[in-house]
Design an enzyme around this catalytic site. Structure first.
Site, PDB file in Angstrom:
ATOM      1  N   ARG A  41     -11.643   0.093  11.039  1.00 18.60           N
ATOM      2  CA  ARG A  41     -12.334   0.938  12.013  1.00 18.60           C
ATOM      3  C   ARG A  41     -13.761   0.467  12.296  1.00 18.60           C
ATOM      4  NH1 ARG A  41     -12.678   6.600  10.373  1.00 18.60           N
ATOM      5  NH2 ARG A  41     -13.123   6.988  12.572  1.00 18.60           N
ATOM      6  N   TYR A  92       8.522   4.544   9.533  1.00 11.01           N
ATOM      7  CA  TYR A  92       7.902   3.363  10.140  1.00 11.01           C
ATOM      8  C   TYR A  92       8.657   2.874  11.369  1.00 11.01           C
ATOM      9  CZ  TYR A  92      11.282   0.074   7.973  1.00 11.01           C
ATOM     10  OH  TYR A  92      12.401  -0.625   7.610  1.00 11.01           O
ATOM     11  N   HIS A 149       8.077  -5.100   1.691  1.00 10.96           N
ATOM     12  CA  HIS A 149       7.352  -5.911   2.675  1.00 10.96           C
ATOM     13  C   HIS A 149       8.274  -6.645   3.645  1.00 10.96           C
ATOM     14  CE1 HIS A 149       3.365  -6.324   0.193  1.00 10.96           C
ATOM     15  NE2 HIS A 149       3.600  -5.093   0.617  1.00 10.96           N
ATOM     16  N   LYS A 154      -0.307  -8.880   0.436  1.00  8.57           N
ATOM     17  CA  LYS A 154       0.231  -9.864  -0.497  1.00  8.57           C
ATOM     18  C   LYS A 154       0.917  -9.164  -1.668  1.00  8.57           C
ATOM     19  CE  LYS A 154      -2.943  -8.811  -3.574  1.00  8.57           C
ATOM     20  NZ  LYS A 154      -2.520  -8.094  -4.803  1.00  8.57           N
ATOM     21  N   ARG A 195       3.483   1.701  -9.943  1.00 10.68           N
ATOM     22  CA  ARG A 195       4.010   0.575  -9.168  1.00 10.68           C
ATOM     23  C   ARG A 195       3.853  -0.760  -9.888  1.00 10.68           C
ATOM     24  NH1 ARG A 195       0.662  -2.836  -6.622  1.00 10.68           N
ATOM     25  NH2 ARG A 195      -1.565  -2.363  -6.586  1.00 10.68           N
ATOM     26  N   ASP A 239       1.005  -9.543  -8.343  1.00 10.96           N
ATOM     27  CA  ASP A 239      -0.034  -8.649  -7.844  1.00 10.96           C
ATOM     28  C   ASP A 239      -1.439  -9.141  -8.159  1.00 10.96           C
ATOM     29  OD1 ASP A 239      -1.770  -6.019  -7.778  1.00 10.96           O
ATOM     30  OD2 ASP A 239       0.109  -5.533  -6.786  1.00 10.96           O
TER      31      ASP A 239
END
Length: 324
Positions: free
Chosen positions: A24, A58, A79, A97, A165, A178
């Site tokens: 933003r 989505y 993803h 990623k 997660r 990750d």
């Protein structure tokens, strides 16, 4: 395409919240839509970030003809499906990623983006940090002589919770994909794809709790890398040359300080630090490019090949993980 590039955000978790805040800040961007599997979450996220449209799925966001670019911030395991659907719907894609958990899935997204003439990039924001660009310049100029080795680690202690997660294999959990992707990205940035990959680590509940890597390159050049969910590894980088060294003492994922042969360099990020990456996406989309030279398709594939080789050596695989 309107004067402002209109973005849709898929997912409403912590990373989506942070990146949307930086998004933003760009004057030529409008965050137009957000989706979540729970519509109330999408509506709350939209209210917080002054986003005009909220969707409970989505696929509804991807069907919105006014969305130009989709930012995919779902758990890793989702993803590929979401990014693929976005590209198939004619949207440009910035995907968190790791963009996928397997090389064939990533190749599929690359092929589709090229076939459709749409921009697609894995969101390794570190590549766009000005100090990381300066690191490459310092090395190219020979300021530390011939570069011989790299040390990079990223880890922290996280109590084991099978629902979290990072500990949940069904969500693509583990330290390597990750956290370890950052040290591996540095090695690829400076040395390219390694000739050899040697990894050692431990598994808890089917995901890697920690991994140590040795990447080998011609002439003895090497990288020692680490990721961990059970040890507070220093999240830094040291590059050793024949006549000196460069150190990123902390925050290797978004460095604000770098020391070159004892001389300090600093960077004050705009927002949290995602702005340079987001500007790159906007510029490349407007230029009609399908990829960024700073985080190319080939580079994402090479990094994932290295991660996959390391994962296999510690007994980690995501081939049996399916999206629920």
């Amino acid at each position: 395409m309107s004067n402002k590039l209109r973005w849709g955000v898929v997912a409403t978790g912590g990373i989506a919240d942070t990146v949307t805040g930086d998004l933003r800040l760009l004057p030529d961007v409008e965050v137009l839509a957000v989706s979540s599997r729970a519509l109330p979450k999408a509506e709350a996220f939209a209210a917080k970030h002054e986003i005009p449209r909220a969707y409970g799925d989505y696929t509804e966001l991807l069907a919105d003809p006014d969305v130009d670019v989709v930012y995919v911030a779902t758990p890793h395991v989702q993803h590929h499906a979401v990014a693929r659907a976005a590209l198939a719907a004619g949207k440009h894609v910035l995907c968190e990623k790791p963009a996928t958990l397997t090389v064939p899935d990533l190749q599929d997204l690359v092929d589709l983006s090229r076939e459709r003439g749409l921009f697609f990039m894995e969101a390794i924001w570190t590549r766009f940090n000005p100090l990381v660009a300066r690191l490459r310049e310092v090395i190219a100029a020979g300021d530390i002589g011939e570069v011989r080795s790299l040390r990079a680690d990223f880890g922290f202690t996280l109590d084991h919770d099978p629902e979290h997660r990072l500990w949940n294999k069904a969500l693509g959990g583990g330290s390597l994909f990750d956290l370890g992707i950052y040290p591996v990205s540095y090695a690829h940035l400076l040395f390219g794809e390694p000739e050899t990959v040697t990894a050692h680590g431990s598994l808890v509940g089917g995901v890697d709790a920690e991994v140590g890597l040795l990447l080998g390159y011609p002439g003895g050049v090497h990288a020692l890398l680490g990721s961990s969910l059970v040890s507070p590894l220093k999240s830094g980088v040291v590059v050793y040359g024949s006549r000196g060294l460069v150190e990123v003492p902390d925050g290797l994922y978004n460095p604000t300080r770098m020391i070159v042969n004892g001389v300090g360099h600093t960077y004050e990020p705009e927002g949290v630090g995602y702005v340079p990456q987001l500007r790159e996406v906007v510029d490349r989309v407007r230029a009609g490019d399908v990829e960024s030279p700073l985080m190319s398709h080939a580079e994402s594939l090479a990094i994932l090949r290295t991660l996959t080789k390391a994962a296999g050596q510690v007994g980690l695989t995501y081939d049996d993980v399916t999206v629920g």
